[in-house]
Design a protein around this motif. Structure first.
Motif, PDB file in Angstrom:
ATOM      1  N   ALA A   8       9.518  53.777  38.601  1.00 27.85           N
ATOM      2  CA  ALA A   8       8.272  54.404  39.045  1.00 27.85           C
ATOM      3  C   ALA A   8       7.449  53.481  39.932  1.00 27.85           C
ATOM      4  O   ALA A   8       6.538  53.939  40.635  1.00 27.85           O
ATOM      5  N   MET A   9       7.763  52.194  39.921  1.00 31.23           N
ATOM      6  CA  MET A   9       7.049  51.228  40.753  1.00 31.23           C
ATOM      7  C   MET A   9       7.701  51.065  42.114  1.00 31.23           C
ATOM      8  O   MET A   9       7.186  50.329  42.963  1.00 31.23           O
ATOM      9  N   ALA A  63       1.324  59.821  29.147  1.00 35.17           N
ATOM     10  CA  ALA A  63       2.596  59.130  29.332  1.00 35.17           C
ATOM     11  C   ALA A  63       2.642  57.814  28.579  1.00 35.17           C
ATOM     12  O   ALA A  63       3.710  57.366  28.155  1.00 35.17           O
ATOM     13  N   LEU A  64       1.480  57.191  28.386  1.00 30.28           N
ATOM     14  CA  LEU A  64       1.434  55.903  27.707  1.00 30.28           C
ATOM     15  C   LEU A  64       1.695  56.024  26.218  1.00 30.28           C
ATOM     16  O   LEU A  64       2.017  55.040  25.557  1.00 30.28           O
ATOM     17  N   GLN A  87       7.622  54.124  24.870  1.00 28.05           N
ATOM     18  CA  GLN A  87       6.795  53.309  25.746  1.00 28.05           C
ATOM     19  C   GLN A  87       6.529  51.946  25.133  1.00 28.05           C
ATOM     20  O   GLN A  87       6.436  50.956  25.830  1.00 28.05           O
ATOM     21  N   ASP A  88       6.366  51.885  23.805  1.00 24.72           N
ATOM     22  CA  ASP A  88       6.157  50.610  23.125  1.00 24.72           C
ATOM     23  C   ASP A  88       7.316  50.303  22.182  1.00 24.72           C
ATOM     24  O   ASP A  88       7.140  49.631  21.162  1.00 24.72           O
ATOM     25  N   GLN A  92      13.240  54.231  28.751  1.00 29.51           N
ATOM     26  CA  GLN A  92      11.864  54.355  29.220  1.00 29.51           C
ATOM     27  C   GLN A  92      11.456  53.138  30.042  1.00 29.51           C
ATOM     28  O   GLN A  92      10.749  53.248  31.033  1.00 29.51           O
ATOM     29  N   ARG A  93      11.929  51.985  29.620  1.00 27.90           N
ATOM     30  CA  ARG A  93      11.613  50.763  30.371  1.00 27.90           C
ATOM     31  C   ARG A  93      12.183  50.816  31.784  1.00 27.90           C
ATOM     32  O   ARG A  93      11.523  50.411  32.756  1.00 27.90           O
ATOM     33  N   LEU A 126       5.559  59.610  35.467  1.00 26.06           N
ATOM     34  CA  LEU A 126       4.843  58.354  35.298  1.00 26.06           C
ATOM     35  C   LEU A 126       3.944  58.018  36.476  1.00 26.06           C
ATOM     36  O   LEU A 126       3.120  57.103  36.392  1.00 26.06           O
ATOM     37  N   VAL A 178      10.900  59.628  35.880  1.00 25.41           N
ATOM     38  CA  VAL A 178      10.137  58.733  36.753  1.00 25.41           C
ATOM     39  C   VAL A 178       8.877  59.404  37.298  1.00 25.41           C
ATOM     40  O   VAL A 178       7.780  58.832  37.261  1.00 25.41           O
ATOM     41  N   ASN A 211      10.089  53.197  33.809  1.00 20.60           N
ATOM     42  CA  ASN A 211       8.842  52.552  34.217  1.00 20.60           C
ATOM     43  C   ASN A 211       9.045  51.693  35.456  1.00 20.60           C
ATOM     44  O   ASN A 211       8.206  51.685  36.372  1.00 20.60           O
TER      45      ASN A 211
END
Length: 224
Positions: free
Chosen positions: A103-104, A166-167, A172-173, A96-97, A155, A152, A100
């Motif tokens: 996605a940027m 999504a969060l 995610q955590d 997931q990381r 997000l 991707v 993330n």
């Protein structure tokens, strides 16, 4: 906007994933672009051959460097790319990381392997990153590429109707998502936990966090 250019020698395998549900809506909204390119269009002979026997012998065919290079160079002549990614079972594990982070980015090329893989010179000189979706082997990189796109694209802001969804997804955590329930509150004696019916948001948030921690300890302790 995130754009994916996917290179494949069997592009038909990638038709369905992008014509339904969330991915289709994201494309229709103009929030992402996904273009699939047939590697055989860049073959150097009339038979559209893109593979050949491996030097040194052995079973299985190898995707040749020339058609792959021709395709990548053609794409790079139209735009710049943040990453040129090869889908490989021995690449960096998709998490997931990692999703993330992707996605940027902006434009990305996804190269799908097939047969015994690609000429090693592709990996040494044309690729900027390798990604794996797990410690197993697929018939080709197409399904893996679709998984990366799905992970991707969802997000990207505006893709999901509720962006907070999504969060709260698993990982995610670094925790597994808590259990979820829907109506009816009591089905054949199987009841929804009282706290979820309480209307107390603070208590519900605490319960969900506790459940996430407990599930992660039991099922994926390596994440903690």
């Amino acid at each position: 906007m995130v754009r994916f250019d996917i290179i494949s020698c069997v592009p038909e395998l990638l038709k369905s994933p992008f014509e339904h549900s969330i991915l289709k809506r994201a494309i229709d909204k103009g929030l992402t672009e996904v273009k699939v390119h047939n590697l055989r269009d860049y073959a150097v002979n009339k038979h559209k051959t893109v593979d050949d026997y491996a030097y040194g012998g052995g079973a299985g065919m190898v995707l040749q460097i020339e058609p792959i290079d021709r395709c990548i160079q053609a794409l790079k002549s139209e735009r710049t790319y943040d990453d040129i990614i090869y889908m490989s079972p021995d690449g960096e594990l998709l998490t997931q990381r990692l999703a993330n982070g992707l996605a940027m980015k902006g434009n990305m090329i996804l190269l799908c392997g097939h047969y015994k893989g690609v000429d090693e010179r592709v990996r040494q000189h044309l690729i900027t990153r390798e990604i794996s979706v797990g410690d197993f082997v697929l018939s080709g990189g197409e399904l893996a590429a679709a998984i990366v796109c799905d992970a991707v694209i969802r997000l990207i802001p505006g893709v999901l109707n509720d962006e907070t969804s999504a969060l709260t997804d698993s990982f995610q955590d670094d925790l597994i998502a808590p259990p979820v329930y829907s109506r009816p509150a009591d089905y054949k004696g199987m009841k929804v936990p009282d706290v979820l019916l309480s209307g107390n948001d603070a208590l519900i948030d605490d319960w969900r966090h506790e459940q996430s921690v407990q599930r992660t300890k039991e099922r994926r302790p390596n994440l903690l």
